[in-house]
Structure formats: structure tokens, C-alpha cells
Write a protein that holds these residues in place. Structure first.
Motif, PDB file in Angstrom:
ATOM      1  N   LEU A 154     -32.921  -5.360 -13.144  1.00 18.92           N
ATOM      2  CA  LEU A 154     -31.751  -6.143 -13.520  1.00 18.92           C
ATOM      3  C   LEU A 154     -30.997  -6.676 -12.310  1.00 18.92           C
ATOM      4  O   LEU A 154     -30.182  -7.591 -12.446  1.00 18.92           O
ATOM      5  CB  LEU A 154     -30.775  -5.304 -14.358  1.00 18.92           C
ATOM      6  CG  LEU A 154     -31.283  -4.652 -15.645  1.00 18.92           C
ATOM      7  CD1 LEU A 154     -30.103  -4.124 -16.453  1.00 18.92           C
ATOM      8  CD2 LEU A 154     -32.097  -5.615 -16.476  1.00 18.92           C
ATOM      9  N   LEU A 155     -31.245  -6.099 -11.138  1.00 20.77           N
ATOM     10  CA  LEU A 155     -30.487  -6.447  -9.942  1.00 20.77           C
ATOM     11  C   LEU A 155     -31.401  -7.091  -8.904  1.00 20.77           C
ATOM     12  O   LEU A 155     -32.534  -6.630  -8.697  1.00 20.77           O
ATOM     13  CB  LEU A 155     -29.824  -5.197  -9.367  1.00 20.77           C
ATOM     14  CG  LEU A 155     -28.926  -4.436 -10.355  1.00 20.77           C
ATOM     15  CD1 LEU A 155     -28.429  -3.135  -9.741  1.00 20.77           C
ATOM     16  CD2 LEU A 155     -27.750  -5.306 -10.798  1.00 20.77           C
ATOM     17  N   HIS A 175     -29.924  -9.899 -14.970  1.00 20.81           N
ATOM     18  CA  HIS A 175     -29.010  -9.027 -15.706  1.00 20.81           C
ATOM     19  C   HIS A 175     -28.559  -9.717 -16.984  1.00 20.81           C
ATOM     20  O   HIS A 175     -28.306 -10.928 -16.980  1.00 20.81           O
ATOM     21  CB  HIS A 175     -27.801  -8.695 -14.825  1.00 20.81           C
ATOM     22  CG  HIS A 175     -27.054  -7.491 -15.274  1.00 20.81           C
ATOM     23  ND1 HIS A 175     -26.226  -7.483 -16.394  1.00 20.81           N
ATOM     24  CD2 HIS A 175     -27.018  -6.220 -14.783  1.00 20.81           C
ATOM     25  CE1 HIS A 175     -25.713  -6.285 -16.547  1.00 20.81           C
ATOM     26  NE2 HIS A 175     -26.176  -5.496 -15.595  1.00 20.81           N
ATOM     27  N   THR A 283     -21.036  -0.457 -14.598  1.00 20.22           N
ATOM     28  CA  THR A 283     -21.461  -1.828 -14.871  1.00 20.22           C
ATOM     29  C   THR A 283     -20.279  -2.760 -15.072  1.00 20.22           C
ATOM     30  O   THR A 283     -20.359  -3.953 -14.792  1.00 20.22           O
ATOM     31  CB  THR A 283     -22.370  -1.857 -16.115  1.00 20.22           C
ATOM     32  OG1 THR A 283     -23.475  -0.977 -15.905  1.00 20.22           O
ATOM     33  CG2 THR A 283     -22.907  -3.252 -16.365  1.00 20.22           C
TER      34      THR A 283
END
Length: 397
Positions: A154-155, A175, A283
Motif C-alpha cells: 500500500l505504501l 493505498h 493510518t
């Protein structure tokens, strides 16, 4: 042998395992795209929440059974966790899926993946959401090569970390927050409110009951200190229905009473008008940064967890937005430093037109470029890799 639909393509059986709400949202979006790609020739099984249920998955057990936070809580619930892991593995092996997708929750899903690979090496396994090997226990990356065929990150910095640590192939898919820009960023009227007086201050003590319990008192003291300095602000506290009672209990000692905002749509609306935020690390810091909301962050954990983390953490910041931006632009006050005496002055600075506020806003403006995925959305990119791995099958080690 794969089952075949009457007068149609072979039926693909896809098993997914997600045990937290965030993973359930990712799983639901992934399932939706897989259904678009495969039509009726797909059958889903595994573990998930309400979102995945809406896309056609009947979960082996309610994911609420695994809402466990903290090392000490895990130890107490270990027999139950091991029983659910065994139940999940047995169900996967019985269904013999064409692919297994484990989604986040590494303490549970990685154990499932290892056991499935040990008992049936022919099932390809994709790990959606890279474990934080860049933060602690880097040896996990190399160990994953034995039972994970591809990692979906996701990063944007994670594929390089997995490469350096000799982990399995890892691809940045994006993301899910970058699919929600219109919900996170203000329109003209909302921007006007963001700039108006009194400023809107978001208070975000956490998304779990234990986090709320640890942060409510110090967050209340911080707001009291701001008000005592003569600062005017309108405090909004977004939360979820299942945490509302815990939040209201925590407000009993506060002198400043915030407006409680319940629900995802209402939370996003609050983000769009907020001038600054006091937030628990997690998050939500990336969510705030993408929304363009300068912040001060804090985090407290239990003493046992703090003792362990101090000895294993290998990053200079625990703030997700700092890690993605690549510099420690957002102030963080952890454990003993998480006090109203530290938080209040830092928060006053980002509420004002200060150099600290400007630095954060300028850094946040770079996020679109840093997190870009091209024309395809994260869920589409993830689905394409899942289908690619499924079609090529389990490759020899």
C-alpha cells in the motif's frame, strides 16, 4: 481439477482471509474487481466482514472474534486464536482454492499462510498489505519467501524495502485512500470554513476501545490547556457507533466539550472543514495529510508493549505520513512525552499561521505525486496481480 460452469469457463475458486475492518474493506474492493473480471465463473470463500459478505463471501467466523489489541491481550486469547487459525487452514485445504489471498492482520494471516503452504504447496498465496518489515522484525521478509508468492504493498517505499531484505516479489498497488480524494478534500465552501474563525480542531483518540481509553484523558487535558491560553476553537471528535459509549465516558473529565461526529461520511465532512488535528498515531495520519490537515500526533501503549517496541522498532518515526513523505514533518509525542504540556503548545502552533503549519501543508502537497499509481485504481492493480499469480500457478522455489 477445476470445476467448469455449464457451457462456460472454468470456475475459479478464490479464498480470502481478512480479520479486521480495514482488511475487510480492501477485500471487498478486490472481490468486486475480481467479479468484474471473471463474471459468474468465480467462487469466494474464507474469512471477512460485512463488506466482503456483500460481495458474496460467507465468513468462516465473525471477524469480531479477533478484535484483540496489545501483546498481553493476545497472550490471554492465544488458545482461541490458535483454534481459529486451525479452523481456517482446514477449511482452505478442504476447498482447494486456485489462490489464497491473505489481507493484513499478519499475526493471524501469516500463520494461516505458513500452514497452508506446508500442507499443500500447490496453492499460490498473495499477501495484500505488506507486513511492516521496514519497522521491526526485518527477518520476516526473507522468511516469507517460503510461503508467499507475491506481496501487494500500500505504501510506495515498501517494494524497495522487500528487495533489500530479500523478501518475496513486492509491487506497489496504491493505498485505498487515493481512491477517495473527492471525499477527503474540501470544496470552495468547505475551504472557506477551514479558513474561518473559530477554527475547527479535530480530536482523534483512536479507532479501538483500548486506544480511546489510553488517549481520552490526555487529549482532554490538552484542549483544556489550549482554552486556558485563550485560544478559541470548535472541537469535533469523529468516532464510530461501537465506540460512542467509551468516548462519552471519557468526556466526563473534560472541561471543553467537543461535538461528537458519528459515521464515515460525517467524519470525512469534518476532515474537509478542519484547520488542524490532534490525532493518535496510525493510518489516520496519512488520511489527514491527504486531506491537507496539519496535525500533532500522540500515542500511548501498555508498559509491556512499550518495553518490547523500544527494543525492536527500527524507524525514526512511527507516523505513517512522515514515512511516506520521507521526512519527520509531523510532530509526534509518544509514551512519556504524550502529555498536555507537550501537546498543547505544538497544537497551538499548527492552528496558527506559523512556519510549522506551512511546512506541513507544503509536504502534504507532494503526496499526490509520491503515491500516484497511474490510470488504474489500487483495487484494479491488486486484482490484476492476483489473477496473474493465479493463472501462472505456484512456481517452483
Amino acid at each position: 481439477m477445476m470445476a467448469r460452469m455449464p457451457d462456460g469457463p472454468a470456475l475459479r475458486k478464490i479464498c480470502l482471509v481478512a480479520t479486521e475492518e480495514s482488511g475487510d474493506r480492501l477485500g471487498a474492493s478486490l472481490m468486486k474487481v475480481l467479479r468484474q473480471r471473471l463474471g459468474d465463473a468465480v467462487e469466494f470463500s474464507g474469512v471477512g466482514g460485512r463488506g466482503m459478505a456483500r460481495e458474496g463471501l460467507t465468513s468462516l467466523f465473525p471477524i469480531e472474534e479477533l478484535s484483540i489489541v496489545g501483546f498481553s491481550a493476545v497472550v490471554k486469547q492465544l488458545p482461541k486464536i490458535l483454534r481459529l487459525i486451525g479452523q481456517t487452514v482446514d477449511a482452505i485445504l478442504t476447498s482447494t482454492p486456485d489462490i489464497l489471498v491473505i489481507i493484513d492482520s499478519p499475526d493471524f494471516t501469516q500463520r494461516v499462510a505458513r500452514r497452508v503452504r506446508a500442507r499443500n504447496a500447490a496453492i499460490p498465496i498473495v499477501n495484500y498489505v505488506a507486513p511492516t518489515v521496514w519497522a521491526w522484525r526485518p527477518g520476516r521478509a526473507r522468511a516469507m519467501r517460503a510461503y508467499v508468492d507475491h506481496v501487494l504493498a500500500l505504501l510506495p517505499f515498501e517494494p524497495e524495502e522487500f528487495r533489500k531484505l530479500n523478501g518475496p516479489p513486492c509491487t506497489y498497488v496504491g493505498h485505498p485512500l487515493i481512491e477517495q480524494l473527492s471525499m477527503l478534500r474540501p470544496n470552495a465552501d468547505e475551504q472557506e470554513r477551514r479558513n474561518a474563525q473559530p477554527p475547527v480542531l479535530l480530536v482523534l483518540p483512536g479507532s479501538r476501545r483500548s486506544e480511546v481509553a489510553r488517549h481520552m484523558a490526555v487529549f482532554g487535558q490538552t484542549l483544556d490547556a489550549l482554552r486556558a491560553k485563550g485560544l478559541a476553537f470548535e472541537a469535533l471528535l469523529p468516532t464510530t457507533p461501537h465506540l460512542e459509549s467509551a468516548v462519552r465516558d471519557g468526556l466526563a473529565s473534560w472541561q471543553v466539550t467537543p461535538q461528537i461526529v458519528i459515521g464515515e461520511a460525517e467524519k470525512r465532512q469534518a476532515f474537509r472543514i478542519a484547520r488542524a488535528a490532534l490525532a493518535k498515531s496510525g493510518t489516520v495520519t496519512l488520511e489527514l495529510a491527504i486531506s491537507g490537515v496539519p496535525m500533532v500526533t500522540a500515542y500511548r501503549v501498555g508498559e509491556l508493549e512499550a518495553f518490547i517496541l523500544r527494543r525492536v522498532i527500527r524507524v525514526q518515526s512511527v507516523i505513517l505520513a512522515n514515512l511516506v513523505i520521507g521526512e519527520n514533518i509531523i510532530p509526534e509525542y509518544l509514551q512519556e512525552a504524550c502529555t498536555a504540556e507537550n501537546l498543547a503548545p505544538a497544537l497551538a502552533e499548527v492552528l496558527a499561521d506559523s512556519p510549522a503549519r506551512t511546512r506541513q501543508c507544503e509536504a502534504f502537497a507532494r503526496l499526490d505525486q509520491i503515491m500516484a499509481t497511474g490510470a488504474a485504481s489500487p483495487s484494479v492493480r491488486a486484482a490484476d496481480i492476483v489473477l496473474q499469480v493465479m493463472r501462472q500457478g505456484r512456481l517452483p522455489s
